[in-house]
Structures are given as structure tokens and as C-alpha cells.
Design an enzyme around this catalytic site. Structure first.
Site, PDB file in Angstrom:
ATOM      1  N   CYS A   2       0.942  -1.220  -0.110  1.00 25.39           N
ATOM      2  CA  CYS A   2      -0.052  -0.118  -0.117  1.00 25.39           C
ATOM      3  C   CYS A   2       0.640   1.400  -0.020  1.00 25.39           C
ATOM      4  O   CYS A   2       2.101   1.035   0.158  1.00 25.39           O
ATOM      5  CB  CYS A   2      -0.907  -0.062   1.114  1.00 25.39           C
ATOM      6  SG  CYS A   2      -1.797  -1.346   1.308  1.00 25.39           S
ATOM      7  N   ARG A  27       1.361   2.221  -5.929  1.00 26.75           N
ATOM      8  CA  ARG A  27       1.417   0.881  -4.826  1.00 26.75           C
ATOM      9  C   ARG A  27       0.209   0.399  -4.813  1.00 26.75           C
ATOM     10  O   ARG A  27       0.583  -0.822  -4.193  1.00 26.75           O
ATOM     11  CB  ARG A  27       2.060   1.681  -3.824  1.00 26.75           C
ATOM     12  CG  ARG A  27       3.341   2.606  -3.928  1.00 26.75           C
ATOM     13  CD  ARG A  27       3.508   3.112  -2.649  1.00 26.75           C
ATOM     14  NE  ARG A  27       3.900   1.884  -1.737  1.00 26.75           N
ATOM     15  CZ  ARG A  27       5.483   1.708  -1.649  1.00 26.75           C
ATOM     16  NH1 ARG A  27       6.405   1.895  -2.531  1.00 26.75           N
ATOM     17  NH2 ARG A  27       5.516   0.475  -0.802  1.00 26.75           N
ATOM     18  N   TRP A  74      -3.367  -1.685  -1.629  1.00 25.20           N
ATOM     19  CA  TRP A  74      -3.326  -2.998  -2.265  1.00 25.20           C
ATOM     20  C   TRP A  74      -3.796  -4.230  -1.334  1.00 25.20           C
ATOM     21  O   TRP A  74      -3.064  -4.628  -0.309  1.00 25.20           O
ATOM     22  CB  TRP A  74      -1.904  -3.279  -2.777  1.00 25.20           C
ATOM     23  CG  TRP A  74      -1.871  -4.301  -3.927  1.00 25.20           C
ATOM     24  CD1 TRP A  74      -2.052  -3.943  -5.296  1.00 25.20           C
ATOM     25  CD2 TRP A  74      -1.863  -5.760  -3.823  1.00 25.20           C
ATOM     26  NE1 TRP A  74      -2.037  -5.189  -5.887  1.00 25.20           N
ATOM     27  CE2 TRP A  74      -1.738  -6.247  -5.104  1.00 25.20           C
ATOM     28  CE3 TRP A  74      -1.595  -6.693  -2.724  1.00 25.20           C
ATOM     29  CZ2 TRP A  74      -1.704  -7.683  -5.453  1.00 25.20           C
ATOM     30  CZ3 TRP A  74      -1.439  -7.867  -2.855  1.00 25.20           C
ATOM     31  CH2 TRP A  74      -1.373  -8.345  -4.211  1.00 25.20           C
ATOM     32  N   ASN A  98       1.301  -0.343   5.789  1.00 22.70           N
ATOM     33  CA  ASN A  98       1.615  -0.880   4.845  1.00 22.70           C
ATOM     34  C   ASN A  98       2.501  -2.097   4.968  1.00 22.70           C
ATOM     35  O   ASN A  98       3.379  -2.165   5.646  1.00 22.70           O
ATOM     36  CB  ASN A  98       2.692  -0.010   3.941  1.00 22.70           C
ATOM     37  CG  ASN A  98       3.241  -0.599   2.618  1.00 22.70           C
ATOM     38  OD1 ASN A  98       2.765  -1.783   2.275  1.00 22.70           O
ATOM     39  ND2 ASN A  98       4.450  -0.364   2.439  1.00 22.70           N
ATOM     40  N   GLY A  99       1.998  -3.277   4.768  1.00 22.46           N
ATOM     41  CA  GLY A  99       2.665  -4.582   4.924  1.00 22.46           C
ATOM     42  C   GLY A  99       1.583  -5.330   5.245  1.00 22.46           C
ATOM     43  O   GLY A  99       0.701  -5.594   5.114  1.00 22.46           O
ATOM     44  N   GLU A 472       9.884 -10.396 -22.073  1.00 23.73           N
ATOM     45  CA  GLU A 472       9.266  -9.357 -21.837  1.00 23.73           C
ATOM     46  C   GLU A 472       7.971  -8.785 -22.687  1.00 23.73           C
ATOM     47  O   GLU A 472       7.268  -8.303 -21.798  1.00 23.73           O
ATOM     48  CB  GLU A 472      10.466  -8.229 -21.660  1.00 23.73           C
ATOM     49  CG  GLU A 472      10.046  -6.972 -21.238  1.00 23.73           C
ATOM     50  CD  GLU A 472       9.680  -6.860 -19.968  1.00 23.73           C
ATOM     51  OE1 GLU A 472       9.094  -5.666 -19.779  1.00 23.73           O
ATOM     52  OE2 GLU A 472       9.525  -7.809 -18.963  1.00 23.73           O
ATOM     53  N   LYS A 476       4.452  -7.626 -20.907  1.00 23.75           N
ATOM     54  CA  LYS A 476       3.940  -6.460 -21.141  1.00 23.75           C
ATOM     55  C   LYS A 476       2.485  -6.422 -21.655  1.00 23.75           C
ATOM     56  O   LYS A 476       1.526  -5.742 -21.068  1.00 23.75           O
ATOM     57  CB  LYS A 476       4.593  -5.471 -22.095  1.00 23.75           C
ATOM     58  CG  LYS A 476       6.095  -4.904 -21.266  1.00 23.75           C
ATOM     59  CD  LYS A 476       5.528  -3.792 -20.494  1.00 23.75           C
ATOM     60  CE  LYS A 476       6.158  -3.866 -19.161  1.00 23.75           C
ATOM     61  NZ  LYS A 476       6.897  -4.749 -18.517  1.00 23.75           N
ATOM     62  N   GLU A 479       0.086  -7.893 -18.690  1.00 29.31           N
ATOM     63  CA  GLU A 479      -0.282  -6.983 -17.665  1.00 29.31           C
ATOM     64  C   GLU A 479      -0.998  -5.908 -17.806  1.00 29.31           C
ATOM     65  O   GLU A 479      -1.451  -5.202 -17.303  1.00 29.31           O
ATOM     66  CB  GLU A 479       1.157  -6.708 -16.768  1.00 29.31           C
ATOM     67  CG  GLU A 479       2.196  -5.748 -17.501  1.00 29.31           C
ATOM     68  CD  GLU A 479       3.353  -5.562 -16.597  1.00 29.31           C
ATOM     69  OE1 GLU A 479       3.214  -5.434 -15.255  1.00 29.31           O
ATOM     70  OE2 GLU A 479       4.380  -5.460 -17.138  1.00 29.31           O
ATOM     71  N   HIS A 495       7.464 -28.805 -29.992  1.00 24.63           N
ATOM     72  CA  HIS A 495       7.279 -29.782 -28.798  1.00 24.63           C
ATOM     73  C   HIS A 495       6.157 -29.490 -28.063  1.00 24.63           C
ATOM     74  O   HIS A 495       6.059 -30.175 -26.767  1.00 24.63           O
ATOM     75  CB  HIS A 495       8.700 -29.618 -28.091  1.00 24.63           C
ATOM     76  CG  HIS A 495       9.933 -29.821 -28.636  1.00 24.63           C
ATOM     77  ND1 HIS A 495      10.432 -31.013 -29.208  1.00 24.63           N
ATOM     78  CD2 HIS A 495      10.743 -28.833 -28.953  1.00 24.63           C
ATOM     79  CE1 HIS A 495      11.665 -30.803 -29.852  1.00 24.63           C
ATOM     80  NE2 HIS A 495      11.626 -29.531 -29.867  1.00 24.63           N
ATOM     81  N   LYS A 589       3.144  -1.192  -8.060  1.00 20.33           N
ATOM     82  CA  LYS A 589       4.304  -0.957  -8.720  1.00 20.33           C
ATOM     83  C   LYS A 589       5.479  -1.748  -7.657  1.00 20.33           C
ATOM     84  O   LYS A 589       6.534  -2.171  -8.280  1.00 20.33           O
ATOM     85  CB  LYS A 589       4.545   0.504  -8.640  1.00 20.33           C
ATOM     86  CG  LYS A 589       5.706   0.802  -9.188  1.00 20.33           C
ATOM     87  CD  LYS A 589       5.912   0.744 -10.613  1.00 20.33           C
ATOM     88  CE  LYS A 589       7.163   1.069 -11.299  1.00 20.33           C
ATOM     89  NZ  LYS A 589       7.076   0.433 -12.768  1.00 20.33           N
TER      90      LYS A 589
HETATM   91  C1  AGP Z   1       6.804  -4.950 -14.614  1.00 21.30           C
HETATM   92  O1  AGP Z   1       5.976  -4.406 -15.501  1.00 21.30           O
HETATM   93  C2  AGP Z   1       5.915  -5.158 -13.313  1.00 21.30           C
HETATM   94  N1  AGP Z   1       5.538  -4.099 -12.629  1.00 21.30           N
HETATM   95  C3  AGP Z   1       6.619  -6.169 -12.393  1.00 21.30           C
HETATM   96  O2  AGP Z   1       6.712  -7.489 -12.976  1.00 21.30           O
HETATM   97  C4  AGP Z   1       7.931  -5.623 -11.764  1.00 21.30           C
HETATM   98  O3  AGP Z   1       8.857  -5.819 -12.632  1.00 21.30           O
HETATM   99  C5  AGP Z   1       8.117  -6.854 -10.553  1.00 21.30           C
HETATM  100  O4  AGP Z   1       7.315  -6.413  -9.611  1.00 21.30           O
HETATM  101  C6  AGP Z   1       9.501  -6.307  -9.876  1.00 21.30           C
HETATM  102  O5  AGP Z   1       9.638  -5.221  -9.531  1.00 21.30           O
HETATM  103  P1  AGP Z   1      11.230  -4.289  -9.154  1.00 21.30           P
HETATM  104  O6  AGP Z   1      11.847  -4.335 -10.315  1.00 21.30           O
HETATM  105  O7  AGP Z   1      10.670  -2.929  -8.343  1.00 21.30           O
HETATM  106  O8  AGP Z   1      11.846  -5.188  -8.045  1.00 21.30           O
END
Ligand code: AGP
Length: 594
Positions: A2, A27, A74, A98-99, A472, A476, A479, A495, A589
Site C-alpha cells: 500500500c 502502489r 493493495w 503498509n505490509g 518481456e 507487457k 499485465e 514440442h 508497482k
Molecule cells: C513489471 O512491469 C511489473 N511491474 C513487475 O513485474 C515488476 O517488474 C516486478 O514486480 C519487479 O519489480 P522491481 O523491479 O521493482 O523489483
């Protein structure tokens, strides 16, 4: 993961707290709430949904006070709802958190046996009532000492007390907490982006510390209640960087910023980190790279590039798995961790395991003075400014660039010729310009997005260095668009996965000019012969395939250049689907829980 923010000072706390919440919303955005010490006591407004809904509500229910705390959530314990939204209040105290409190259930049962009642399903309310129970018996400082002994897990709390208007208490144990101060106020937040508009003077809290602030005064203590001195630091980021800069979304801004952010990453580093890594970094033993999500995908590029340069292999591990596997690490090992936020729980844990095993640790991070940056033996900052959009883009290319330069550094220490290293330095120096040219000459990505956005499944395939780029690219699209996308080393398709191919299941093929391209093209023919649609990302056209044409570049530079159309395609498809591109559902994030 959060976002929490607090303010005590001379001004009305509400607009300051709301501006902080807006900056922290990446967050988590399941619910939002605020608690303010008003003339008639603590008043709380909270609801399910985003910060802008809270702002609307406060228009019809104005709050005024010089001290307050706020939260954007979150959800972990208790589903997203107004009932589970923070802040919570019990008697004279209000809390934001937060946590995660791992032992919340046993603590809750104990409190219920003492006659306490609960209004939510959250671990946070358990912490609040536990605090109140201890405070009633022991007073503030002793209650904090006992509370932090009793609660297990990672957490940061901010408390306000109706009996002590304008006072905020903040506790850090495992999750980020930064304190800002200016001439007449103190600010507290989960990260510096929330403070940037108000002060450049910051104190970074360590685990096992709490602070008490009132107006502009600020005191720090350890969990035993002993007063401690802390020195402040000057924040290097500027508020403009945390703004959208005229772009419709942070994501588009951060994609288009990559030529500039790559220049910033490389500035002063073509000497291969002579200033930042004064000791030799090349290990006698093994090299392990560990991270999560996009940062993990950046590490995959390092594996291929370093192997090409030195013939040696690097182990790349998901941090969430690495932390539970007994790796044979020792003082001859080098463990590289990558994290944009510097707070990702799995990566942090992987780092502490590597440290405990005596390995030499190097962290590549963006968030300045974040936990991972401070834990590692060595750190290299990305210097790309804040990355606000949840989907990581500029941090990805920055991580790959730092890893490529690091590969050159280690290769040099291992005896690779200066001439060979210089060739690569020159090639890497040309990357920002190649990206600028590509981004300013894009033609048909939006029309391609319009052609494909209704598909429900995608394959992303590649060979050699094209494969990690495919991984990657698939992340993208997943997500941002919520469309199922799977990445495969192209040679693996026959395979099994090729059985899914039909004309509703398109394949995006990443085909830079590397030695594997010819066989990749035959894999593409195999897919086409099963009516599969192909979208080719390449500098070479192929009959019967849609194409996003790319510049002719050395294939090893494709993680920087070929990722651009994949990021933009995901952006435009997510837009066409009406998704919130900067805050995709269910994501956050910085993932500070396991
Ligand atoms: C990527 O677009 C995501 N937000 C997520 O996979 C992110 O890369 C992952 O949570 C790692 O975050 P960090 O680089 O802040 O450790």
C-alpha cells in the site's frame, strides 16, 4: 504494498495528504482513506476505489486540520471494500499500515478473548487494537517496544492520537518509510515521490526505528525507546520528473523517455563503473542474477550477452524461487539483484540469503536509498528518475544497459581484449540515438494494435537474444491488456505449444538479424502452415506475415530497440480495451509481500 502518507505542520493537511496519495497510488488502488486531527477530534473519510473518488467525497465532506494520515490500498487481508479500507480507529488512536502481519490470527484471538471486537477482516485493525491494549497498560514508548516484539511480518505504521493533536508516530519494520522535513512541517511516506513537491530534505528510516513528529519538530527512537540521531539527505529527483509531462499516460511518457533515460544510465559509465565499483568485481566462482518480473526478464538478456562475450554461463533465477533453494554460494560467488523499486520482498530476501552465504552482492536499483540499495555490498543506481506507471518500461532498458556494461567490466577483468570491449562500448553508445530515430519514425503500431486487440491468446517467440525480448514482450501484453500471452523459445513450439495454433491464436515473432534467424523463419513457416497469424518484429519482411519493420542493427542491441514496438503495442491494445494503462487491475508497482 500500500501507500501511506502523513503530515503535521501549519497548513491544512488534506490537500497535502491527497497529493501524496496521488503520487503513491501506483502502489495499490483498491481503496483510499484519510484521517485528520480536526478541532472536533479525529475525522475519517474512506471508501472502496481510487484516490480521485476520495477527493470527490471530500468536496462534499470537507475536513480541515494541521495533522493527518492517509492510505491507498493493495488488498492482502480482507477484500477491497469500505469496511477494510484504512485508516482504522480505535478509541483515541487511528492507524494506516503498509505490509503484512503474519501472526495476525493468533494476536486477534488473544484480543477477542480479552473482549475486544473487530469491524474489519484486516490484519491492520488487529495491530491497532493490540497497540491500544499495550498502550493502556504501559504508555506509548513501552507499548511500541512490546508491539514490535509481538507482531511478526513486515510493516510500517503511522498513528495519530486524538489526545495529542498534531502528533504523528511512525514505525518501520521491513517496509519502506521516508521522512521529509521543511521549516514548519514534517511529512512521512512510503516513498520519496510523495514528498518531492514539499521538501528535498529526507530521512530514510531503518528497520527497528520509530519517529515522533509534531508540527516541524521531529525525534527518532529505536524500538527499545532509546533516542537516536539521524542525518538527513538531499533528494536528487525533481518533482517535474514525477509529472506526466503532457503525455496522456505515464506509461507512454516512460516509453518515449527511454532514449533520454539510456543516456542518463550511460553518463559517466562508459568507464565501466570505475567510480562505483572500485574493487575487482569478477568472481572466481559463479555469477547468479536474481530478480522478479520485468527485472528478471532484463537479467535473462545479461545471461545471453555475457555468455557471448566470455563463453561463461550466468545463472538467472526468479527471486521467489531462489530464496527457497540451497545454492552453493560462497565468498567466491557474485550475486547480482535487480529491482526498480528496491523494495520487492522476494528480491530483498534473496539478497539477504546471498549475503548470509558470504557471496559478494551487487544491487542494480532505481529507487534511491531503497532497502535493497542499502543492503547490498555494492549498488549501481539507474539514475532514470521515478518510474510511475506500474508496467515497467524505462527501468527494463536501463537494467539491460547496466547489465551489458557490467558484462563488459567483468569480461575485461577476465582478460577479454580492450579492442573487443571498445567495439561494444561504441555500439552501446549508439543505442539512445537508434531508439530516438525509431520512436520518431513509427508508422503503423496503432493500426496493428487495432487489427489484433480482440484476440484472446498470443504466442511470443524468439531465438537467441530475441527470446528474452519475447518473454518481456509477453509480460507487457499480459499485465496491460489482461490478454493471455505466452512466450516460448521458438524451437520449443513443435514440442507441444504448436498444437494450440489456429487463426485465432496469433504469434508475435521477434526476429533480429542473429545467426538463429533462418531457423526462426522456418519455425514461422511451421506456424503459418497451421493457419497461424504472424506479426513479425524484424528488419526483414516475410511473405504472409504482418510486420513492424525495425532498423538494421546488431542483434545484441535488440533488447533496447525491439522492445519499443512491443511496449507500444501493449499500450495501444490496452487503450483500445479501455484498460487503466498506468494502474492495471490487481497489480502494484512495488510488491512488498511474499
Ligand atoms: C513489471 O512491469 C511489473 N511491474 C513487475 O513485474 C515488476 O517488474 C516486478 O514486480 C519487479 O519489480 P522491481 O523491479 O521493482 O523489483
Amino acid at each position: 504494498m500500500c501507500g501511506i502518507v502523513g503530515y503535521t505542520g501549519k497548513k491544512n493537511a488534506v490537500p497535502i495528504l491527497l497529493s501524496g496519495l496521488r503520487k503513491l497510488e501506483y502502489r495499490g488502488y483498491d481503496s483510499a482513506g484519510i484521517a485528520v486531527s480536526t478541532e472536533i477530534g479525529i475525522k475519517i473519510v474512506k471508501l472502496k476505489g481510487k484516490v480521485r473518488k476520495l477527493e470527490d467525497k471530500l468536496l462534499s465532506y470537507p475536513l480541515i486540520g494541521n495533522c493527518g494520515i492517509a492510505h491507498t490500498r493493495w488488498a492482502t487481508h480482507g477484500k477491497p471494500s469500505a469496511k477494510n479500507a484504512h485508516p482504522f480507529r480505535y478509541k483515541n488512536f487511528s492507524i494506516v499500515h503498509n505490509g503484512i502481519i503474519e501472526n495476525w490470527k493468533s494476536v486477534k484471538d488473544e484480543l477477542i478473548s480479552l473482549g475486544y471486537k473487530f469491524t474489519s477482516d484486516t490484519d491492520t485493525e488487529v495491530a491497532l487494537i493490540c497497540f491500544y491494549d499495550l498502550y493502556k497498560k504501559l504508555g506509548i514508548n513501552a507499548a511500541i517496544t512490546k508491539l514490535t516484539e509481538k507482531l511478526k511480518g513486515r510493516y510500517t505504521f503511522l498513528f495519530i492520537d486524538e489526545n495529542k493533536p498534531n502528533e504523528i508516530i511512525g514505525i518501520k519494520s521491513g517496509n519502506p518509510l521516508v521522512i521529509g522535513q521543511n521549516s514548519d512541517a514534517v511529512f512521512a511516506a512510503s516513498d520519496i515521490t510523495a514528498l518531492l513537491s514539499f521538501t528535498k530534505k529526507a530521512y530514510f528510516m531503518e528497520d527497528g526505528q520509530f519517529f515522533v513528529a509534531k508540527g516541524g519538530s521531529l525525534k527518532f527512537y529505536d524500538f527499545a525507546g532509546k533516542k537516536i540521531e539521524k542525518s538527513s539527505e538531499e533528494i536528487k529527483w525533481d518533482v517535474k520528473e514525477a509529472e506526466r509531462g503532457g503525455y496522456k499516460h505515464y506509461l507512454l511518457k516512460e516509453i518515449m523517455e527511454q532514449p533520454d533515460s539510456l543516456n542518463r544510465v550511460m553518463s559517466g559509465r562508459l568507464n565501466l563503473f570505475d567510480d562505483e565499483l572500485r574493487e575487482s568485481i569478477a568472481p572466481k566462482g559463479r555469477i547468479i542474477c536474481t530478480a522478479c518480473g520485468t527485472s528478471f526478464n532484463a537479467a535473462l538478456c545479461f545471461k545471453y550477452f555475457f555468455n557471448m562475450l566470455t563463453g561463461r554461463s550466468v545463472t538467472v533465477e526468479n527471486a521467489s524461487e531462489f530464496r527457497y533453494q540451497p545454492f552453493d554460494l560462497d565468498s567466491d560467488s557474485l550475486v547480482i539483484v535487480l529491482s526498480q523499486s528496491g523494495e520487492t520482498s522476494d528480491t530483498k530476501e534473496a539478497l539477504s540469503i546471498a549475503k548470509m552465504a558470504g557471496a559478494n552482492t551487487l544491487a542494480i536499483v532505481n529507487s534511491w536509498e531503497s532497502s535493497i540499495a542499502r543492503m547490498a555490498d555494492n549498488r549501481i543506481y539507474m539514475n532514470i528518475g521515478p518510474e510511475i506507471s506500474v508496467a515497467s518500461t524505462k527501468a527494463y532498458s536501463a537494467e539491460v544497459m547496466i547489465l551489458y556494461l557490467l558484462a563488459l567490466r567483468i569480461a575485461g577483468e577476465m582478460g577479454v581484449s580492450k579492442e573487443k570491449l571498445q567495439i561494444w562500448r561504441d555500439r552501446l553508445s549508439s543505442v539512445p540515438e537508434i531508439c530516438t530515430h525509431y520512436l520518431s519514425n513509427i508508422t503503423n503500431i496503432e493500426s496493428i494494435a487495432r487489427k489484433y486487440y480482440k484476440n484472446k491468446n498470443f504466442f511470443f517467440i524468439g531465438r537467441g537474444i530475441g527470446y528474452p525480448v519475447a518473454v518481456e514482450g509477453a509480460l507487457k501484453l499480459k499485465e496491460l491488456s489482461y490478454i493471455h500471452a505466452e512466450s516460448y523459445a521458438a524451437g520449443e513450439m513443435k514440442h507441444g505449444p504448436i498444437s494450440l495454433i489456429d487463426n485465432d491464436f496469433p504469434t508475435i515473432a521477434i526476429a533480429p538479424d542473429n545467426k538463429q534467424r533462418a531457423v526462426l523463419f522456418s519455425n514461422i513457416e511451421e506456424i503459418k502452415s497451421r493457419m497461424g497469424q504472424i506479426l513479425l518484429i524484424s528488419d526483414k519482411k516475410l511473405e504472409g506475415c504482418d510486420i513492424l519493420i525495425m532498423p538494421e542493427i546488431d542483434s545484441w542491441l535488440s533488447p533496447f530497440v525491439y522492445i519499443l514496438p512491443l511496449q507500444l503495442l501493449s499500450y495501444y491494445i490496452a487503450n483500445l480495451l479501455g484498460n487503466d494503462v498506468d494502474q492495471p487491475r490487481n497489480l502494484a508497482k512495488s510488491v512488498t509481500v511474499e
